[in-house]
Scaffold this motif. Structure first.
Motif, PDB file in Angstrom:
ATOM      1  N   GLY A  30     -26.394 -57.919  30.712  1.00  7.85           N
ATOM      2  CA  GLY A  30     -26.930 -58.168  29.384  1.00  7.85           C
ATOM      3  C   GLY A  30     -26.318 -57.155  28.433  1.00  7.85           C
ATOM      4  N   SER A  31     -27.171 -56.421  27.716  1.00  7.99           N
ATOM      5  CA  SER A  31     -26.632 -55.447  26.774  1.00  7.99           C
ATOM      6  C   SER A  31     -26.538 -54.052  27.406  1.00  7.99           C
ATOM      7  N   ARG A  32     -26.946 -53.940  28.675  1.00 12.32           N
ATOM      8  CA  ARG A  32     -26.977 -52.621  29.314  1.00 12.32           C
ATOM      9  C   ARG A  32     -25.685 -52.344  30.065  1.00 12.32           C
ATOM     10  N   ASP A  86     -37.096 -55.790  34.858  1.00  7.46           N
ATOM     11  CA  ASP A  86     -36.243 -56.922  34.496  1.00  7.46           C
ATOM     12  C   ASP A  86     -34.775 -56.548  34.632  1.00  7.46           C
ATOM     13  N   GLU A  87     -34.430 -55.379  34.088  1.00  4.92           N
ATOM     14  CA  GLU A  87     -33.025 -54.961  34.136  1.00  4.92           C
ATOM     15  C   GLU A  87     -32.556 -54.748  35.570  1.00  4.92           C
ATOM     16  N   ALA A  88     -33.427 -54.164  36.383  1.00  4.52           N
ATOM     17  CA  ALA A  88     -33.044 -53.905  37.774  1.00  4.52           C
ATOM     18  C   ALA A  88     -32.804 -55.219  38.511  1.00  4.52           C
ATOM     19  N   ARG A  89     -33.689 -56.183  38.271  1.00  2.17           N
ATOM     20  CA  ARG A  89     -33.512 -57.486  38.911  1.00  2.17           C
ATOM     21  C   ARG A  89     -32.234 -58.155  38.405  1.00  2.17           C
ATOM     22  N   ASP A  90     -32.015 -58.106  37.092  1.00  3.12           N
ATOM     23  CA  ASP A  90     -30.819 -58.736  36.529  1.00  3.12           C
ATOM     24  C   ASP A  90     -29.551 -58.067  37.056  1.00  3.12           C
ATOM     25  N   TYR A  91     -29.637 -56.753  37.231  1.00  4.50           N
ATOM     26  CA  TYR A  91     -28.489 -56.015  37.786  1.00  4.50           C
ATOM     27  C   TYR A  91     -28.165 -56.524  39.197  1.00  4.50           C
ATOM     28  N   ALA A  92     -29.204 -56.650  40.019  1.00  3.79           N
ATOM     29  CA  ALA A  92     -28.984 -57.110  41.395  1.00  3.79           C
ATOM     30  C   ALA A  92     -28.448 -58.546  41.398  1.00  3.79           C
TER      31      ALA A  92
END
Lengths: 303, 465
Positions: free
Chosen positions: B110-112, B165-171
């Motif tokens: 995403g934006s991260r 959310d970010e951790a899940r999206d990262y995985a």
């Protein structure tokens, strides 16, 4: 004889110290050792440290004699602390024979010899402590332990299954690798190892092979040094430099001291087995010391 | 008191796609293989054996590192991580310590921007099976060494993620990437991707990192999300009640939906790392690395950006997350399939089942559907049959005599019959209950499944109007 590290596959050899372990033949004559080695040597896809390097043209070259060869005598080995006069005399006689056979004897120096023992007795136990971890009683080992839990089973299996010297080395190695001690011991020992290799590289610029006693003393009675392991380790002081550097070496009989055999050590540069065997064979021939003719009588003990 | 900021770093273990194990010639065991049937003297750790690194595993690791924008140092080596446990046959695990295969990468989620600290290779351990299910209650434990020696890549991120959310999206992004480059199947349920979040919290606006806990036993992206939410909440409660978070490893219990302590820092092992003497240090061939770099496919993020120019975000979220779906979509469209209907078809019919046809067949089917030659229901049947038999949709349609009934005079007779047979529904519709039309349409399609719904609907409206 001990070949260059990597010359003979270690696959199937129960590991003690993986970076030092190397299989070599025991034989009744240098020729026998050479033939045996030529059959054992070579790259093995199952040993990533094995190699197919040349330098094994031993059967052709070992007959060439030492005429014109430069043989280095490291002063740190010749005058090593604790060398017995009888051993020194046997080595002097051997050097005389080699000179008569046409070799040039030259002085060389291995300045880090004093640190070799300490480095060896850190690296070897460290690797040993890791290699022996698999003897834990889970898949094999002592079946008779009656343990309450897995830790207890490990402790009992290893306490009962290993002898004093093995336990001592496992403990030394475990300590040397422990967090906070690694840099001071293991890492420093590896640096010393590099310096010792460089010593040999320098020495081999001045000579083709290095000759010395194999041990500063003759064999000691079994059990006489059990209480003093350090003095026992000191018997290795002349062989472990070549061992740390991974160099090929051979020990051939060169007379006796106090009625016990003395060994002449010949060390060669990396992959230089042919040089080592050639010097050893020339000495064997010129000295007329042969062991291969008949088995020694079982009744020759000093009683 | 300010609000809490969540700080998460991820350790992800991925099983690269290889035929054989990391250091021996054993085949990688299929799921549910009988215990201890995929083992040899090397992975059993018998005395005298030696490890030889698997080139395919090294290649998968390098590809992953390159796809994650990592630097690949000139020298790398393997190290021994020493500890004793019954699932570890040698008493040490061969891993990488201070000279990993790659460092300093980056993955955008995403934006991260998530910095990747390192990607290294190691070998998996075996598996313990405890009779009685729980370790402390087990009366007997069994060891299965099928998994022992299977290659693993460990991908370690910096603590750059800021929410569950970010951790899940990262995985999930890692999974998409690994599949896209062919480095791994990365199936979490099969244990090919294991995510271990390191979680701490701190007051929003502060810099100092809090004490972290590491979570294990997470078997799905959903579990990852829930475990982090649970753990953040737990840590906040501990701190708000004046307590201190303990640095420890905690397990996630799926049945209980909570984390529980597994191993605290006081019992932290001293792994006595040292260089693996049985494997010489590797000097990686730069030409090989450049070949691998050139051979990498388009990155999922780039592809997603391209798809977003043609399709709405919802469709891209599904199609862009899976290389096979994206390949199917793009090739079908290149073969003349209409973009949005094809995307919808893939989202609704292909993604849930995972059943793929050739792009050419899909393009053909989408054109048949678009042209009104088949109904949607028929198209679904044709699709499945094409998946099973490999025949083209046109062949299947011809054989079944599926052809949509669009002829108005024939449909009018049908529509009149339906109205006659359902006077109540017809009356309801006429009195303003618009939803009665659905019952009439259903009746009509029961009588003539191949009726063109659009034409039939218009006729019914006309007749009832």
């Amino acid at each position: 004889m001990k070949p260059t590290y990597g010359r003979v596959s270690r696959y199937g050899l129960i590991a003690f110290a993986s970076s030092l372990d190397q299989i070599g033949p025991f034989a009744r004559s240098v020729d026998d050792a050479a033939i045996t080695l030529s059959l054992m040597a070579g790259f093995d896809p199952l040993d990533a440290t094995s190699s197919d390097r040349p330098g094994l043209e031993v059967l052709n070259n070992s007959a060439g004699g030492v005429k014109g060869m430069r043989l280095g005598v490291p002063r740190e080995y010749y005058d090593v602390k604790g060398i017995e006069p009888g051993v020194k005399a046997a080595i002097d006689a051997a050097l005389f024979i080699l000179r008569n056979a046409g070799a040039e004897i030259v002085d060389v120096s291995l300045p880090h010899t004093d640190y070799g023992l300490a480095a060896y007795y850190i690296i070897a136990p460290a690797e040993c402590s890791s290699n022996l971890a698999r003897f834990d009683g889970v898949r094999y080992g002592l079946a008779e332990v009656d343990a309450a839990n897995i830790t207890d089973e490990y402790l009992q299996t290893r306490r009962k299954g290993f002898g004093t010297e093995v336990r001592r080395r496992v403990m030394l190695g475990t300590y040397a690798l422990s967090s906070g001690y690694y840099d001071a011991y293991y890492l420093k020992a590896q640096k010393v190892r590099t310096l010792i290799k460089r010593d040999f590289d320098e020495a081999f610029k001045k000579c083709d092979a290095i000759v010395s006693a194999t041990s500063p003393t003759v064999a000691f009675p079994i059990g006489s040094k059990t209480q003093d392991p350090l003095s026992m380790y000191l018997c290795d002081v002349l062989t472990l430099g070549g061992n740390l550097a991974g160099l090929p070496g051979i020990s051939v009989p060169c007379g006796t001291s106090d009625g016990l055999p003395v060994g002449l050590q010949v060390l060669g540069p990396q992959w230089g087995e042919s040089v080592v065997l050639r010097v050893a064979r020339a000495y064997e021939e010129a000295s007329e010391i042969r062991t291969g003719v008949a088995s020694p009588s079982p009744l020759q003990g000093r009683g | 008191m300010g609000s809490w900021e969540v700080v998460i770093g991820m350790e992800v273990h991925v099983q690269p796609k290889t035929k054989t194990k990391m250091f021996c010639g054993c085949a990688v065991a299929p799921l549910n293989a009988a215990p201890n049937t995929y083992v040899c003297e090397v992975c059993l750790g018998l005395p005298g054996v030696l490890p030889v690194p698997n080139r395919a595993a090294v290649e998968a690791c390098l590809k992953t590192a390159l796809a994650l924008n990592c630097d690949i140092p000139r020298h790398t080596k393997f190290d021994r991580k020493n500890y004793m446990y019954p699932d570890l046959p040698k008493g040490y695990q061969i891993s990488q310590y201070d000279l990993p295969m790659s460092v300093n990468g980056l993955l955008e989620v995403g934006s991260r921007k998530v910095r990747i600290r390192r990607v290294h290779l190691e070998e998996d351990t075996g598996k313990l099976i405890h009779a009685g299910d729980q370790l402390h209650k087990a009366w007997e434990s069994y060891v299965d060494l099928n998994r022992a020696g299977v290659p693993l890549m460990e991908i370690v991120s910096e603590p750059d993620l800021r929410s569950a959310d970010e951790a899940r999206d990262y995985a999930m992004e890692l999974r998409t990437l690994l599949r896209a480059i062919g480095a791994s199947e990365a199936d979490m349920e099969k244990g090919q991707l294991r995510a271990e979040p390191n979680i701490s919290i701190r007051r929003a606006g502060t810099e100092q990192l809090g004490v972290k806990t590491e979570l294990k036993n997470i078997n799905s992206f959903r579990a990852l999300h829930r475990a982090i939410l649970y753990e953040v909440d737990r840590q906040a409660k501990v701190l708000e009640s004046g307590g201190a978070v303990e640095q420890e490893t905690r397990g996630w219990s799926e049945p209980e939906q909570r984390t529980f302590p597994q191993r605290s820092k006081e019992y932290a092992e001293d792994y006595r790392y040292f260089p693996e003497p049985d494997i010489p240090p590797l000097e990686l061939d730069r030409a090989w690395i450049e070949d691998l770099r050139r051979g990498l496919p388009e990155m999922p993020s780039v592809r997603r950006a391209r798809l977003l120019e043609q399709l709405p975000a919802a469709q891209v979220a599904v199609i862009g997350a899976d290389k096979d779906l994206a390949d199917l979509y793009e090739t079908a469209v290149a073969n003349g399939a209409p973009a949005l209907p094809t995307a919808n078809w893939i989202v609704n019919e292909v993604a849930p089942t995972g059943k793929l046809v050739s792009p050419r067949s899909l393009a053909e089917l989408m054109k048949l559907l678009q042209g009104g030659a088949v109904t949607r229901d028929q198209a679904r049947e044709v699709y499945l049959e094409s998946v099973e038999t490999g025949r083209t949709p046109a062949e299947i349609v011809a054989e079944h005599g599926y052809a949509q009934l669009s002829d108005e005079s024939e449909l009018r007779v049908l529509a009149e019959a339906v109205i006659d047979a359902n006077p109540k529904a017809a009356a309801d519709y006429r009195s303003g209950k618009k939803q009665a039309m659905q019952a009439l349409m259903a009746e009509l399609r029961k009588r003539a499944p191949h009726a063109n719904p659009k034409v039939a609907n218009e006729l019914l409206l006309k007749l009832l109007g």
